[in-house]
Design a protein around this motif. Structure first.
Motif, mmCIF file in Angstrom:
data_model
loop_
_atom_site.group_PDB
_atom_site.id
_atom_site.type_symbol
_atom_site.label_atom_id
_atom_site.label_comp_id
_atom_site.label_asym_id
_atom_site.label_seq_id
_atom_site.Cartn_x
_atom_site.Cartn_y
_atom_site.Cartn_z
ATOM 1 N N SER A 181 0.731 -1.382 0.137
ATOM 2 C CA SER A 181 0.053 -0.110 0.129
ATOM 3 C C SER A 181 0.955 1.191 -0.175
ATOM 4 O O SER A 181 1.926 1.443 0.773
ATOM 5 N N ARG A 208 -0.430 4.270 0.585
ATOM 6 C CA ARG A 208 -0.800 4.866 1.684
ATOM 7 C C ARG A 208 0.076 4.783 2.840
ATOM 8 O O ARG A 208 0.442 5.656 3.804
ATOM 9 N N ASP A 254 -1.463 -6.047 -9.941
ATOM 10 C CA ASP A 254 -1.919 -5.718 -8.598
ATOM 11 C C ASP A 254 -2.050 -6.980 -7.735
ATOM 12 O O ASP A 254 -1.505 -6.846 -6.749
ATOM 13 N N PHE A 275 0.652 -7.567 -4.476
ATOM 14 C CA PHE A 275 0.166 -7.838 -3.114
ATOM 15 C C PHE A 275 0.665 -9.084 -2.316
ATOM 16 O O PHE A 275 1.297 -9.466 -1.529
ATOM 17 N N ALA A 294 -4.109 0.788 -6.594
ATOM 18 C CA ALA A 294 -3.038 0.108 -5.869
ATOM 19 C C ALA A 294 -1.910 0.247 -6.372
ATOM 20 O O ALA A 294 -1.585 -0.074 -7.488
#
Length: 276
Positions: free
Chosen positions: A130, A132, A199, A203, A273
């Motif tokens: 992530s 963020r 994506d 992850f 993402a």
């Protein structure tokens, strides 16, 4: 599925100037930020499984895959040549840093430094999962620097003029694994371009990195290559070869995927993402 450009990649590409330099930046970043030396000193290259984990997750991770598939243009041969040129530089730098590792080791308390090395891996995993979350975490270079300060032990410092050939070979093997993986992606890029969900792979790679970090801390058993197992499952889940088959109406799913990607970018925008 893999041809959408992420805003982070676009900003980095604008900063370094082109997909070739972007690939060089991504693959050489572990060497520049001190991540690779930290893993060498933490003993993660002590066995073949560790060499594969570092090579595939650090040098050939999701960022490398995304750059080759989503950012690089040109023919397959051009992608392979660019990847090979970058790989040669990465191999040379990895060999030099592995040769310097014994000298650095004599300056540090490895028991303390290994904990910081594990924190570096976990931080990279969080940033990969992530963007963020990554905004609130310090840069890997900062963590490595703090680790070196906290574990500094100059009393036993010595200049090792003769490198450890075994350690150098392990370092080259880890970097070579990452380069070989990148070359394999470049060779198969025309097919992988529409058969891989970046994506999803990103992850899963973050989870595998997290497992590797926990193993360095001793929180998960290190006698089994769990990170490699997670990466293997991730690779299988990220594949969808059916995407490149022909649709009943005569159009290919490559065209359908491109249309769907455009719709997704319109609906979702810059909050997709991240992979870097």
């Amino acid at each position: 599925m893999s041809h959408s450009q992420h805003p982070v990649a676009l900003r980095l590409e604008q900063r370094v100037g082109g997909a070739a330099r972007l690939l060089a930046t991504v693959m050489a970043l572990p060497l520049v930020d001190g991540i690779f030396p930290a893993m060498v000193l933490a003993g993660t290259l002590s066995d073949p499984a560790g060499i594969l984990e570092v090579g595939l997750l650090v040098f050939g991770g999701s960022a490398t895959v995304a750059v080759i598939l989503a950012e690089m243009s040109g023919s397959r041969r051009e992608r392979v040549e660019t990847t090979l040129a970058v790989g040669v530089v990465v191999l040379v730098l990895a060999g030099v840093e592995a040769a310097l590792a014994p000298t650095i080791e004599s300056l540090l308390d490895l028991a303390v430094f290994e904990r910081f090395a594990a924190l570096v891996i976990l931080a990279i995993a969080a940033k990969t999962a992530s963007a963020r979350v990554g905004e609130y975490l310090p840069r890997p270079a900062v963590i490595v620097g703090l680790g070196m300060v906290a574990s500094l032990d100059p009393a036993n410092a010595q200049l090792v003029l003769v490198p450890d050939p075994t350690l150098v070979l392990r370092g080259l093997a880890a970097a070579g694994t990452g380069v070989a993986f990148a070359l394999a992606v470049a060779v198969t890029s025309p097919w992988l371009h529409d058969a891989v969900d970046i994506d999803r792979f990103r992850f899963g790679s973050a989870v595998a990195l997290g497992v590797l970090g926990l193993s360095v801390l001793g929180l998960v058993p290190d006698d089994a290559p769990l990170a490699l197992a997670v990466l293997g499952v991730t690779t299988l889940l990220a594949f969808d070869p059916g995407e490149i088959d022909e649709e009943p109406d005569g159009t290919t799913t490559e065209e359908t995927a491109a249309s769907a990607t455009a719709d997704e970018e319109t609906d979702i925008g810059p909050d997709r993402a991240p992979w870097l």
